[in-house]
Design a protein around this motif. Structure first.
Motif, PDB file in Angstrom:
ATOM      1  N   ASP A   1     -44.535  -3.215  -0.085  1.00  0.00           N
ATOM      2  CA  ASP A   1     -42.972  -2.945   0.050  1.00  0.00           C
ATOM      3  C   ASP A   1     -42.865  -2.832   1.852  1.00  0.00           C
ATOM      4  O   ASP A   1     -43.590  -1.888   2.330  1.00  0.00           O
ATOM      5  CB  ASP A   1     -42.901  -1.421  -0.507  1.00  0.00           C
ATOM      6  CG  ASP A   1     -41.483  -0.918  -0.352  1.00  0.00           C
ATOM      7  OD1 ASP A   1     -40.814  -1.181   0.380  1.00  0.00           O
ATOM      8  OD2 ASP A   1     -41.297  -0.104  -1.480  1.00  0.00           O
TER       9      ASP A   1
ATOM     10  N   HIS B   1     -38.618  -2.913  -5.588  1.00  0.00           N
ATOM     11  CA  HIS B   1     -39.819  -2.761  -6.206  1.00  0.00           C
ATOM     12  C   HIS B   1     -40.077  -2.507  -7.465  1.00  0.00           C
ATOM     13  O   HIS B   1     -41.245  -2.586  -8.190  1.00  0.00           O
ATOM     14  CB  HIS B   1     -40.567  -1.713  -5.254  1.00  0.00           C
ATOM     15  CG  HIS B   1     -42.058  -1.887  -4.920  1.00  0.00           C
ATOM     16  ND1 HIS B   1     -42.744  -1.304  -3.823  1.00  0.00           N
ATOM     17  CD2 HIS B   1     -42.982  -2.733  -5.200  1.00  0.00           C
ATOM     18  CE1 HIS B   1     -43.875  -1.783  -3.786  1.00  0.00           C
ATOM     19  NE2 HIS B   1     -44.011  -2.543  -4.658  1.00  0.00           N
TER      20      HIS B   1
ATOM     21  N   HIS C   1     -36.920   1.898  -9.101  1.00  0.00           N
ATOM     22  CA  HIS C   1     -38.175   1.253  -8.022  1.00  0.00           C
ATOM     23  C   HIS C   1     -38.770   2.516  -7.407  1.00  0.00           C
ATOM     24  O   HIS C   1     -39.898   2.216  -6.702  1.00  0.00           O
ATOM     25  CB  HIS C   1     -37.036   0.620  -6.654  1.00  0.00           C
ATOM     26  CG  HIS C   1     -36.459   1.654  -5.803  1.00  0.00           C
ATOM     27  ND1 HIS C   1     -36.362   1.113  -4.474  1.00  0.00           N
ATOM     28  CD2 HIS C   1     -36.012   2.985  -6.115  1.00  0.00           C
ATOM     29  CE1 HIS C   1     -35.850   2.341  -3.780  1.00  0.00           C
ATOM     30  NE2 HIS C   1     -35.530   3.114  -4.725  1.00  0.00           N
TER      31      HIS C   1
ATOM     32  N   ASP D   1     -47.023   1.191   1.101  1.00  0.00           N
ATOM     33  CA  ASP D   1     -45.750   1.445   0.694  1.00  0.00           C
ATOM     34  C   ASP D   1     -45.398   2.878   1.532  1.00  0.00           C
ATOM     35  O   ASP D   1     -46.457   3.422   1.882  1.00  0.00           O
ATOM     36  CB  ASP D   1     -45.690   1.966  -0.974  1.00  0.00           C
ATOM     37  CG  ASP D   1     -43.927   1.886  -1.332  1.00  0.00           C
ATOM     38  OD1 ASP D   1     -43.172   2.780  -0.945  1.00  0.00           O
ATOM     39  OD2 ASP D   1     -44.073   1.098  -2.382  1.00  0.00           O
TER      40      ASP D   1
ATOM     41  N   TRP E   1     -51.468  -1.276  -2.986  1.00  0.00           N
ATOM     42  CA  TRP E   1     -50.025  -1.034  -3.052  1.00  0.00           C
ATOM     43  C   TRP E   1     -49.656  -0.332  -1.642  1.00  0.00           C
ATOM     44  O   TRP E   1     -50.066   0.752  -1.134  1.00  0.00           O
ATOM     45  CB  TRP E   1     -49.852   0.144  -4.033  1.00  0.00           C
ATOM     46  CG  TRP E   1     -48.174   0.418  -4.468  1.00  0.00           C
ATOM     47  CD1 TRP E   1     -47.242   1.155  -3.858  1.00  0.00           C
ATOM     48  CD2 TRP E   1     -47.616  -0.363  -5.364  1.00  0.00           C
ATOM     49  NE1 TRP E   1     -46.149   1.050  -4.594  1.00  0.00           N
ATOM     50  CE2 TRP E   1     -46.146   0.089  -5.620  1.00  0.00           C
ATOM     51  CE3 TRP E   1     -47.906  -1.368  -6.524  1.00  0.00           C
ATOM     52  CZ2 TRP E   1     -45.214  -0.148  -6.342  1.00  0.00           C
ATOM     53  CZ3 TRP E   1     -46.912  -1.494  -7.476  1.00  0.00           C
ATOM     54  CH2 TRP E   1     -45.614  -1.171  -7.301  1.00  0.00           C
TER      55      TRP E   1
ATOM     56  N   ASP F   1     -44.203   5.830  -5.476  1.00  0.00           N
ATOM     57  CA  ASP F   1     -43.710   5.068  -6.397  1.00  0.00           C
ATOM     58  C   ASP F   1     -44.267   5.495  -7.646  1.00  0.00           C
ATOM     59  O   ASP F   1     -44.377   4.709  -8.781  1.00  0.00           O
ATOM     60  CB  ASP F   1     -43.873   3.553  -6.163  1.00  0.00           C
ATOM     61  CG  ASP F   1     -42.821   3.079  -4.907  1.00  0.00           C
ATOM     62  OD1 ASP F   1     -42.192   3.683  -4.636  1.00  0.00           O
ATOM     63  OD2 ASP F   1     -43.207   1.800  -4.664  1.00  0.00           O
TER      64      ASP F   1
HETATM   65 MN   LIG Z   1     -42.020   0.967  -3.227  1.00  0.00          MN
END
Ligand SMILES: [Mn+2]
Length: 328
Positions: free
Chosen positions: A242, A113, A153, A136, A134, A140
């Motif tokens: 992700d 990522h 990442h 995930d 995003w 992050d």
């Molecule tokens: Mn990620």
């Protein structure tokens, strides 16, 4: 909504086989697995014209590259490979900026990522108003001070939110436009480091964790997410997906699995709903590691005598959903 964020149905694929943003071997094999599974043909079957399939130069960024054997902390900060990843993301940003300037859909295949710093950083150069979704399992949002691992990442949103400007990282000096809290929503989150949470709260990011999905359902969560992103009217959107957001039951081939994730339909609904806005101009698909989970006999499928990795398969399907594939 009647905007013209894209010029026709043109699409560029950028391969970003970068693995040094994390510490598990094999995530750099994601792009070639996706392409050899027929991605371009299936995208074209949806009516898109694939203008270009490019690849950033990653000869020293793969797991088995010379850089992969360097000592972890070269910069004195708790951050691994900032030089190598900064330059790779800059290359990617150039391609992403150009594709966005040409108003083509920009599809970036990771890699880990960390590459989203390049794809989104580049898109923001062409479209400063870009909204980002995003998806995930993780926040992050780590910085060198909060990261348990120093892996980039886990830090891409700290870069894109401008929180890394205070660190001496000249290889990321090309990052010029940053996200504001009204430009970003996180969906599917279920694992945040303790100090990372403090950063996220003080920056003011909108988080739709798995708890909100449990409580309201994915349909309502997407309505709320769009309300935030479109509060000042239509804007172009970028989906950073992700694969670890999806429950490991459906997507086992990824490096940082967390149980309790998106089920198969929830995973697709996000992509389908964003495609329906007519505002989606780019997508990252990251963290597919074909070497993990692949040999688990329970996950093994054969089609026309060939192994089909279910995680590669679901990744491919998510791309198609984001590009307008519909059940009916
Ligand atoms: Mn990620």
């Amino acid at each position: 909504m009647g905007q013209n964020f894209l010029k026709g149905k043109h699409l560029n694929v950028i391969q970003a086989p970068v693995a040094l943003g994390q510490n598990v071997e094999g995530v750099d094999e994601g792009p070639e697995m996706l392409l050899s599974s027929g991605l371009v043909k299936q995208v074209e079957a949806l009516g898109w014209k694939v203008d270009e399939v490019s690849e950033i130069d990653t000869h020293d960024l793969r797991w088995n590259s010379p850089a992969g054997h360097l000592p972890a902390h070269q910069s004195g900060l708790n951050i691994k490979f900032p030089e190598e990843l900064g330059h790779a993301c800059e290359d990617l940003a150039c391609l992403a900026q150009k594709s966005n300037t040409n108003k083509a859909f920009t599809l970036t295949l990771g890699g880990d990522h960390s590459i989203a710093i390049g794809s989104i950083g580049g898109a923001l150069l062409a479209r400063p108003d870009l909204g980002v979704i995003w998806v995930d399992a993780h926040g992050d949002f780590n910085t060198p001070e909060t990261s348990p691992s120093g892996n980039i990442h886990g830090m891409p949103l700290a870069f894109l939110a401008g929180l890394m400007k205070k660190y001496p990282l000249p290889s990321f000096a090309w990052l010029k436009n940053f996200l504001t809290p009204s430009q970003l929503v996180l969906i599917g989150i279920r694992s945040i480091d303790v100090e990372e949470r403090t950063i996220m709260k003080s920056w003011g990011v909108h988080v739709f964790s798995m708890t909100e999905i449990d409580r309201h359902g994915i349909g309502e969560v997407m309505e709320q997410a769009k309300k935030i992103l479109f509060q000042n009217g239509p804007r172009p959107l970028h989906l950073s997906y992700d694969i670890d957001a999806v429950d490991p039951h459906f997507a086992p081939s990824t490096g940082t699995k967390v149980r309790g994730g998106l089920n198969y339909r929830e995973a697709h609904y996000i992509a389908e709903d964003l495609a329906n806005t007519g505002a989606l101009v780019g997508m990252d698909l990251v963290e597919i590691n074909p070497r993990l989970g692949y040999l688990d006999p329970a996950q093994r499928q054969l089609r026309q005598g060939q192994d089909v990795n279910p995680t590669v398969e679901i990744g491919l399907e998510l791309v198609l959903s984001a590009l307008g594939k519909r059940i009916y």
